[in-house]
Design an enzyme around this catalytic site. Structure first.
Site, PDB file in Angstrom:
ATOM      1  N   THR A 125     -20.982 -36.226 -26.433  1.00  0.00           N
ATOM      2  CA  THR A 125     -21.916 -35.488 -27.275  1.00  0.00           C
ATOM      3  C   THR A 125     -23.066 -36.668 -27.844  1.00  0.00           C
ATOM      4  OG1 THR A 125     -20.433 -35.764 -29.023  1.00  0.00           O
ATOM      5  CG2 THR A 125     -20.171 -33.696 -27.914  1.00  0.00           C
ATOM      6  N   LYS A 139     -27.752 -26.979 -38.450  1.00  0.00           N
ATOM      7  CA  LYS A 139     -26.919 -26.771 -37.246  1.00  0.00           C
ATOM      8  C   LYS A 139     -25.370 -26.759 -37.693  1.00  0.00           C
ATOM      9  CE  LYS A 139     -28.565 -30.853 -35.969  1.00  0.00           C
ATOM     10  NZ  LYS A 139     -28.957 -32.015 -35.287  1.00  0.00           N
ATOM     11  N   GLY A 180     -25.959 -38.224 -28.621  1.00  0.00           N
ATOM     12  CA  GLY A 180     -27.410 -38.001 -28.464  1.00  0.00           C
ATOM     13  C   GLY A 180     -27.971 -36.288 -28.707  1.00  0.00           C
ATOM     14  N   THR A 181     -26.952 -35.589 -29.216  1.00  0.00           N
ATOM     15  CA  THR A 181     -27.101 -34.252 -29.245  1.00  0.00           C
ATOM     16  C   THR A 181     -28.196 -33.921 -29.900  1.00  0.00           C
ATOM     17  OG1 THR A 181     -24.682 -33.829 -28.635  1.00  0.00           O
ATOM     18  CG2 THR A 181     -26.043 -31.970 -29.789  1.00  0.00           C
ATOM     19  N   GLY A 182     -27.968 -34.632 -31.403  1.00  0.00           N
ATOM     20  CA  GLY A 182     -29.040 -34.086 -32.119  1.00  0.00           C
ATOM     21  C   GLY A 182     -30.565 -34.685 -31.748  1.00  0.00           C
ATOM     22  N   CYS A 183     -30.685 -35.668 -31.085  1.00  0.00           N
ATOM     23  CA  CYS A 183     -31.809 -36.195 -30.654  1.00  0.00           C
ATOM     24  C   CYS A 183     -32.493 -35.209 -29.658  1.00  0.00           C
ATOM     25  CB  CYS A 183     -31.845 -37.855 -30.135  1.00  0.00           C
ATOM     26  SG  CYS A 183     -30.918 -39.030 -31.000  1.00  0.00           S
TER      27      CYS A 183
END
Length: 264
Positions: A209, A176, A211-214
């Site tokens: 942002t 990412k 919690g974006t990866g979760c």
């Protein structure tokens, strides 16, 4: 005839603010017409400003939760996020091996977006799980950690690092690029067949942002659980995250680093 509901099992920590972790995973699956079962690896004290404390569950608690789900249904995919101790990591690896083959998405969390507090053991990483993964979803800093080199600074470096991460055992790597200075925040998908796909999209300018990866990794898991091809799954997951980011301000919960709006 209605399509079956894609079922995902999330193995991750709990976030009392509900912006990340298990709570974000449940919201993501629900927003995408999926169903999320949850195995909690840790209770945390965290908010938009950072992580204050982590209390790992016991190995016995992890296994009991995992088996309770798996003896009742078979999820179409498993998402692994925060694992808060080496003992939990070792047992989780055994459980994933026991119940294979099920697509596994690993978000190799090293620290929270909200701050630089490392989650769990001082140098705990998830590389022992990578050989069991359908895809891992590191950001640039996480890729740097796992490869032992500086974070990628341009797209060429990203593509090389994505290829190099495959050597750690996963079937695919989604690197990412959200932390890169480039305006289009490219992501790179590398697969074992040698293919490389670059996903480009306009950067969403928002302070929210958390919690974006979760959210992204769980959206990928939902797509895999529905039986869709990985390249399409990643594209759809990225679009969902972009829209959730673009609508995050509508929640207006905290001044900055608030949660995404999953139900836009």
């Amino acid at each position: 005839m209605n399509k079956p509901t894609p079922v995902v099992l999330s193995v991750a920590g709990s976030d009392p603010m509900s912006g990340a972790g298990i709570q974000a995973d449940i919201k993501t699956a629900a927003a995408l017409q999926g169903y999320c079962c949850a195995v909690i690896t840790a209770i945390t004290a965290q908010n938009s400003r950072g992580v204050d404390a982590v209390w790992p569950t016991s190995v016995e608690q992890l296994e009991a939760q995992f088996r309770a789900v798996m003896t009742d249904l078979t999820p179409g995919a498993i998402k692994v996020g925060m694992v808060a101790s080496t003992a939990l990591l070792n047992r989780l690896r055994q459980l994933l091996e026991e119940f294979a083959p099920i697509p596994v998405v690993i978000d190799p969390v090293l620290k929270a977006t909200a701050g630089d507090t490392r989650l769990g053991d001082a140098k705990l990483d998830l590389r022992d799980l990578f050989p069991l993964a359908t895809v891992i979803t590191p950001n640039l800093d996480e890729a740097s950690y796992y490869l032992g080199r500086s974070a990628a600074k341009d797209l060429d470096e990203m593509q090389q690092q994505a290829r190099d991460l495959l050597a750690l055992g996963s079937e695919a790597v989604l690197l990412k690029g959200g932390h890169m200075a480039q305006s289009d925040a490219p992501d790179v998908l590398a697969q074992r067949d040698g293919s490389i796909k670059v996903y480009r999209g306009g950067r969403v300018m928002t302070a929210h942002t958390h919690g974006t990866g979760c959210t992204l990794s769980t959206a990928i898991a939902v797509g895999l659980a529905a039986g869709k091809p990985l390249e399409d799954v990643v594209a759809n997951a990225k679009l969902f995250v972009s829209q959730a980011l673009a609508n995050a301000q509508s929640l207006a919960l905290v001044p900055s680093n608030g949660p995404l709006q999953h139900f836009f």
